[in-house]
Each structure stands twice: as C-alpha cells, then as structure tokens.
Scaffold this motif. Sequence first.
Motif, PDB file in Angstrom:
ATOM      1  N   ASN A   1       3.188  -3.681  -7.147  1.00  0.00           N
ATOM      2  CA  ASN A   1       3.941  -4.527  -6.472  1.00  0.00           C
ATOM      3  C   ASN A   1       4.733  -5.052  -5.933  1.00  0.00           C
ATOM      4  N   ASN A   2       5.639  -4.588  -6.314  1.00  0.00           N
ATOM      5  CA  ASN A   2       7.627  -4.480  -5.386  1.00  0.00           C
ATOM      6  C   ASN A   2       7.971  -2.735  -5.038  1.00  0.00           C
ATOM      7  N   SER A   3       6.703  -2.065  -4.166  1.00  0.00           N
ATOM      8  CA  SER A   3       7.380  -0.984  -3.231  1.00  0.00           C
ATOM      9  C   SER A   3       6.155  -0.661  -2.230  1.00  0.00           C
ATOM     10  N   THR A   4       6.287  -0.067  -1.514  1.00  0.00           N
ATOM     11  CA  THR A   4       5.855   0.467  -0.337  1.00  0.00           C
ATOM     12  C   THR A   4       4.646   1.557  -1.456  1.00  0.00           C
ATOM     13  N   LYS A   5       3.782   2.181   0.265  1.00  0.00           N
ATOM     14  CA  LYS A   5       2.998   3.235  -0.010  1.00  0.00           C
ATOM     15  C   LYS A   5       4.106   4.154   0.359  1.00  0.00           C
ATOM     16  N   GLU A   6       4.785   4.314   1.150  1.00  0.00           N
ATOM     17  CA  GLU A   6       5.840   5.260   1.372  1.00  0.00           C
ATOM     18  C   GLU A   6       6.661   5.952   0.502  1.00  0.00           C
TER      19      GLU A   6
ATOM     20  N   ASP B   1      -3.738  19.437  -5.265  1.00  0.00           N
ATOM     21  CA  ASP B   1      -2.014  19.049  -4.902  1.00  0.00           C
ATOM     22  C   ASP B   1      -2.271  17.758  -5.213  1.00  0.00           C
ATOM     23  N   VAL B   2      -0.461  16.795  -5.256  1.00  0.00           N
ATOM     24  CA  VAL B   2      -0.172  16.145  -6.214  1.00  0.00           C
ATOM     25  C   VAL B   2      -0.743  14.437  -5.065  1.00  0.00           C
ATOM     26  N   GLU B   3      -1.164  14.662  -3.954  1.00  0.00           N
ATOM     27  CA  GLU B   3      -0.642  13.810  -3.148  1.00  0.00           C
ATOM     28  C   GLU B   3      -2.212  13.228  -3.646  1.00  0.00           C
ATOM     29  N   VAL B   4      -2.955  14.762  -3.123  1.00  0.00           N
ATOM     30  CA  VAL B   4      -4.561  13.657  -3.234  1.00  0.00           C
ATOM     31  C   VAL B   4      -4.885  13.857  -5.137  1.00  0.00           C
ATOM     32  N   LEU B   5      -4.197  14.114  -6.284  1.00  0.00           N
ATOM     33  CA  LEU B   5      -4.321  13.828  -7.504  1.00  0.00           C
ATOM     34  C   LEU B   5      -3.485  12.142  -7.400  1.00  0.00           C
ATOM     35  N   TYR B   6      -2.864  11.613  -6.926  1.00  0.00           N
ATOM     36  CA  TYR B   6      -2.122  10.532  -7.271  1.00  0.00           C
ATOM     37  C   TYR B   6      -2.587   9.168  -5.987  1.00  0.00           C
ATOM     38  N   ALA B   7      -3.295   9.702  -5.395  1.00  0.00           N
ATOM     39  CA  ALA B   7      -3.665   8.723  -3.999  1.00  0.00           C
ATOM     40  C   ALA B   7      -4.234   7.381  -4.886  1.00  0.00           C
TER      41      ALA B   7
ATOM     42  N   TYR C   1      -2.844   5.840  -6.902  1.00  0.00           N
ATOM     43  CA  TYR C   1      -1.293   5.272  -7.535  1.00  0.00           C
ATOM     44  C   TYR C   1      -0.472   5.322  -5.114  1.00  0.00           C
ATOM     45  N   ILE C   2      -1.038   5.912  -5.171  1.00  0.00           N
ATOM     46  CA  ILE C   2      -0.392   5.676  -3.525  1.00  0.00           C
ATOM     47  C   ILE C   2      -0.790   4.918  -2.944  1.00  0.00           C
ATOM     48  N   GLU C   3      -2.193   4.513  -2.633  1.00  0.00           N
ATOM     49  CA  GLU C   3      -2.106   3.222  -2.215  1.00  0.00           C
ATOM     50  C   GLU C   3      -2.588   2.305  -2.861  1.00  0.00           C
ATOM     51  N   GLY C   4      -2.307   2.321  -4.183  1.00  0.00           N
ATOM     52  CA  GLY C   4      -1.531   0.785  -5.158  1.00  0.00           C
ATOM     53  C   GLY C   4      -3.218   0.435  -5.530  1.00  0.00           C
ATOM     54  N   LYS C   5      -3.643   1.475  -5.855  1.00  0.00           N
ATOM     55  CA  LYS C   5      -5.029   0.799  -6.190  1.00  0.00           C
ATOM     56  C   LYS C   5      -4.686   1.396  -7.942  1.00  0.00           C
ATOM     57  N   ARG C   6      -3.956   2.095  -8.848  1.00  0.00           N
ATOM     58  CA  ARG C   6      -4.111   2.232  -9.889  1.00  0.00           C
ATOM     59  C   ARG C   6      -2.329   2.190 -10.668  1.00  0.00           C
ATOM     60  N   ASN C   7      -2.267   2.623 -11.800  1.00  0.00           N
ATOM     61  CA  ASN C   7      -0.229   2.717 -11.872  1.00  0.00           C
ATOM     62  C   ASN C   7      -0.561   3.769 -12.551  1.00  0.00           C
ATOM     63  N   TYR C   8       1.093   4.940 -11.905  1.00  0.00           N
ATOM     64  CA  TYR C   8       1.110   6.061 -12.239  1.00  0.00           C
ATOM     65  C   TYR C   8       0.767   6.839 -13.339  1.00  0.00           C
ATOM     66  N   ILE C   9       0.776   5.782 -14.540  1.00  0.00           N
ATOM     67  CA  ILE C   9       1.410   6.497 -16.164  1.00  0.00           C
ATOM     68  C   ILE C   9       0.121   6.601 -16.350  1.00  0.00           C
ATOM     69  N   ASP C  10      -0.951   6.382 -15.693  1.00  0.00           N
ATOM     70  CA  ASP C  10      -2.420   5.768 -16.602  1.00  0.00           C
ATOM     71  C   ASP C  10      -3.218   6.885 -15.795  1.00  0.00           C
ATOM     72  N   ILE C  11      -2.632   7.562 -14.025  1.00  0.00           N
ATOM     73  CA  ILE C  11      -3.327   9.091 -13.524  1.00  0.00           C
ATOM     74  C   ILE C  11      -2.575   9.815 -14.435  1.00  0.00           C
TER      75      ILE C  11
END
Length: 70
Positions: free
Chosen positions: A7-12, A41-47, A49-59
């Motif tokens: 909620n307080n970060s950008t996709k980048e 690929d971490v970008e695929v696995l964490y897509a 999170y990167i898109e702001g849909k799920r928490n990093y820790i959950d993934i």
Amino acid sequence: MQPPKINNSTKEERLAYVLEAWKCLHNCDECGKCYILKGRDVEVLYADYIEGKRNYIDITLEIRNSSIRQ
C-alpha cells in the motif's frame, strides 16, 4: 531488510526488492536460493507481489513449502 508494503510502494520498488532479495550470490553451497527457486524466474514467481495483488511473505511461504515437498 523488509519487503516494501504494497500500500505504500510502487511496482518498481517491489520489483527492485524482489530482484535484490533473490540475487545470485555465486555460492550455491552456502546460499540455498537455487534450491528454493529450482530454476524458476523470480519475476514470474513474485508477479502478484510486484503487481500489488499479494503479500511478499505469502508468496515466499508458498514457494518454500512447495520446495520442501518436492
């Protein structure tokens, strides 16, 4: 280092965090990241999170749990 909150970060910022957190250390015997990722690929696995849909820790927990079972 804690992952940026969605909620307080950008996709980048989230992408940069993921790439840094999973950066190859060129020491597979000590690191274990390759064992967990299994060539994925971490970008695929964490897509989500990167898109702001799920928490990093959950993934992360999902990835680690799937690595243990295999």
